[in-house]
Scaffold this motif. Structure first.
Motif, short mmCIF file in Angstrom:
data_model
loop_
_atom_site.label_atom_id
_atom_site.label_comp_id
_atom_site.label_asym_id
_atom_site.label_seq_id
_atom_site.Cartn_x
_atom_site.Cartn_y
_atom_site.Cartn_z
N THR A 137 0.86 -1.18 0.00
CA THR A 137 0.00 0.00 0.00
C THR A 137 0.89 1.23 0.00
O THR A 137 1.68 1.44 0.93
N GLY A 138 0.80 2.00 -1.07
CA GLY A 138 1.62 3.20 -1.17
C GLY A 138 1.01 4.37 -0.41
O GLY A 138 -0.19 4.62 -0.51
N LEU A 139 1.85 5.07 0.35
CA LEU A 139 1.42 6.26 1.07
C LEU A 139 2.16 7.46 0.49
O LEU A 139 3.32 7.71 0.84
N PRO A 140 1.56 8.18 -0.45
CA PRO A 140 2.27 9.30 -1.09
C PRO A 140 2.37 10.50 -0.16
O PRO A 140 1.39 10.92 0.46
N TYR A 141 3.58 11.05 -0.04
CA TYR A 141 3.72 12.29 0.74
C TYR A 141 4.08 13.42 -0.21
O TYR A 141 4.75 13.24 -1.21
N ARG A 142 3.62 14.62 0.12
CA ARG A 142 3.69 15.74 -0.81
C ARG A 142 4.82 16.71 -0.47
O ARG A 142 5.42 16.66 0.60
N TYR A 143 5.02 17.61 -1.42
CA TYR A 143 5.94 18.73 -1.26
C TYR A 143 5.14 20.03 -1.30
O TYR A 143 4.09 20.11 -1.96
N VAL A 144 5.65 21.04 -0.63
CA VAL A 144 5.01 22.35 -0.65
C VAL A 144 5.98 23.35 -1.28
O VAL A 144 7.20 23.26 -1.09
N PRO A 145 5.46 24.28 -2.09
CA PRO A 145 6.35 25.25 -2.74
C PRO A 145 6.97 26.22 -1.74
O PRO A 145 6.33 26.62 -0.75
N ILE A 152 9.55 19.05 1.70
CA ILE A 152 8.66 17.96 2.11
C ILE A 152 7.68 18.46 3.16
O ILE A 152 8.04 19.20 4.08
N ASP A 153 6.42 18.06 3.03
CA ASP A 153 5.41 18.38 4.03
C ASP A 153 5.58 17.39 5.18
O ASP A 153 4.97 16.32 5.22
N GLU A 180 15.83 19.77 -2.92
CA GLU A 180 16.96 19.32 -2.12
C GLU A 180 16.66 19.59 -0.66
O GLU A 180 16.26 20.70 -0.29
N SER A 181 16.85 18.59 0.18
CA SER A 181 16.55 18.76 1.60
C SER A 181 17.54 19.70 2.27
O SER A 181 18.74 19.70 1.96
N THR A 182 17.03 20.47 3.22
CA THR A 182 17.90 21.16 4.15
C THR A 182 18.40 20.13 5.16
O THR A 182 17.88 19.01 5.26
N ALA A 183 19.41 20.51 5.93
CA ALA A 183 19.90 19.60 6.97
C ALA A 183 18.79 19.27 7.96
O ALA A 183 18.65 18.12 8.40
N ALA A 184 17.97 20.27 8.28
CA ALA A 184 16.88 20.04 9.24
C ALA A 184 15.85 19.06 8.69
O ALA A 184 15.35 18.19 9.42
N GLU A 185 15.53 19.19 7.41
CA GLU A 185 14.56 18.27 6.80
C GLU A 185 15.10 16.85 6.77
O GLU A 185 14.39 15.89 7.08
N ARG A 186 16.37 16.71 6.39
CA ARG A 186 17.00 15.39 6.34
C ARG A 186 17.01 14.75 7.72
O ARG A 186 16.71 13.56 7.88
N GLU A 187 17.33 15.53 8.73
CA GLU A 187 17.36 15.02 10.10
C GLU A 187 15.96 14.65 10.59
O GLU A 187 15.79 13.69 11.35
N ALA A 188 14.96 15.39 10.15
CA ALA A 188 13.58 15.07 10.53
C ALA A 188 13.14 13.73 9.94
O ALA A 188 12.48 12.93 10.62
#
Length: 398
Positions: A137-145, A152-153, A180-188
């Protein structure tokens, strides 16, 4: 006779469908500007081709180990580890026929039918296709501009995770949106994976396809290497898309399973191509730098021209070879209700061939903007200028 029911769940890489429409329009004598497929019209470097031919002449045309030949696994471990500031054991490397098999074999290894896997949407369509084909079962996660592109949301990601979720596919330096992820996003993302005991597929196909800054792998975060599989490919960095060469970097128990799956599926990756891979990694890197210079010039011109088109705007990405412009205003200006109709009429009226948001996963609830993807890796600078100039004139004339 009936066919297997799971085939009904199998998707495809939809850029190839756009390529067919472009080819049909070309066959009728029309000029087409190919922004649709993320192939590279820059040839593989001569020293890599020479190594491949030498391996053929030397008889490297038979079977070889399912996990890959030891010299290539050693070269990959050294290169991947050094570029990520970590240590990689050759035993964790499993050579495959490109990057796509890593997706399938990762899911075969960590996901049972009915279990859930998070994946980026918009994102590479093979994620969704293989999750569903294999019964997950795929759970798609979105991006926000954002001002710089997309993020990533993370709130949505948190809300999607259930006790039945087993993995997350994470594509930093992302296709199609070049996020491209920020360091904070990658760590999250890493924190969520550890909190919920999730496997991670880190798709790093574009790790070295960047024009500014430095890439960082999620595997360098403490606690992540033992739960993460890296997808690596020679296709992008070395312009070897048709050679079909890549690898997985995986924890030992997963690497062993991947090698067994290789033996079952392909027996081995083409022997002489692996010797070309060694030369790509250990030979001169000047062709890589030269290609990045060409792609940077194409990126800059593509973004400049897109931002001159009424109702279209895009941020300048630091990596990959895609841009993902917002075309909502242009569509409204021209009276198009769907982005698919906009793309179709753009092909017929201007020769511009490109993918749209709908080619990269099902549209999610709440999406209000419309986007297209322009791949500038397979089109020369003069054609970029001419094609986008024609698109500008067409939109402006409405």
């Amino acid at each position: 006779m009936d066919l297997a029911h799971r085939l009904e769940r199998l998707g495809t890489e939809t850029a190839f469908a756009v390529a067919q429409a472009a080819a049909a329009w070309t066959a009728k004598g029309n000029r087409v500007y190919p922004f649709h497929l993320g192939d590279i019209n820059i040839p593989t470097a001569p020293h890599i081709i020479e190594a491949m031919n030498a391996a053929i002449a030397d008889g490297k045309t038979g079977y070889c180990p399912g996990a890959g030949i030891p010299p290539l696994r050693e070269a990959l471990a050294e290169d991947i580890g050094s570029r990520r500031g970590t240590s990689v054991d050759p035993g964790s490397i499993v050579v495959m026929t490109g990057g796509k098999p890593v997706i399938t074999k990762f899911l075969q290894t960590v996901m049972n039918p009915g279990q859930e896997v998070l994946y980026p949407n918009p994102g590479f369509p093979i994620y969704e296709s293989q999750i569903e084909y294999l019964g997950g079962t795929g759970l798609p996660y979105r991006y926000v501009p954002t001002e710089d592109g997309f993020a990533i949301d993370l709130d949505q990601v948190r809300s999607l995770i259930t006790p039945n979720t087993v993995a997350i596919i994470y594509n930093d330096l992302q296709n199609p949106i070049s996020a491209e992820s920020t360091a904070a996003e990658r760590e999250a993302i890493a924190a969520l994976a550890q909190e919920h005991d999730l496997w991670v597929l880190s798709d790093e196909a574009y790790f070295e396809m960047r024009y500014e800054g430095e890439s960082t792998s999620i595997t360098t975060i403490p606690g992540m290497a033992e739960r993460t599989v890296i997808l690596y490919t020679f296709s992008k960095k070395f312009a070897m898309t048709g050679s079909r060469l890549g690898c997985a970097v995986a924890p030992p128990e997963v690497a062993s399973i991947f090698a067994t799956l290789n033996t079952n599926d392909e027996s081995c990756t083409t022997h002489y191509v692996q010797w070309a891979g060694i030369e790509a990694l250990r030979g001169t890197q000047q062709p890589v730098f030269d290609m990045l210079d060409i792609l940077r010039e194409r990126r800059d011109e593509t973004c400049r021209l897109v931002n001159e088109i009424p109702g279209m705007q895009v941020a300048v990405p630091k990596s990959t070879f895609y841009v993902f412009p917002d075309v909502t205003g242009a569509m409204q200006r021209m009276g198009f209700a769907t982005v698919g109709e906009f793309a179709e009429q753009a092909l017929y009226n201007t020769g511009m061939s490109f993918c749209t948001r709908q080619h990269f996963g099902r549209r999610q609830p709440g999406e209000e903007r419309d986007y297209i993807r322009l791949a500038y890796s397979g089109i020369d600078l003069a054609d970029i200028q001419e094609g986008l100039g024609r698109l500008k004139d067409w939109v402006a004339s409405a």
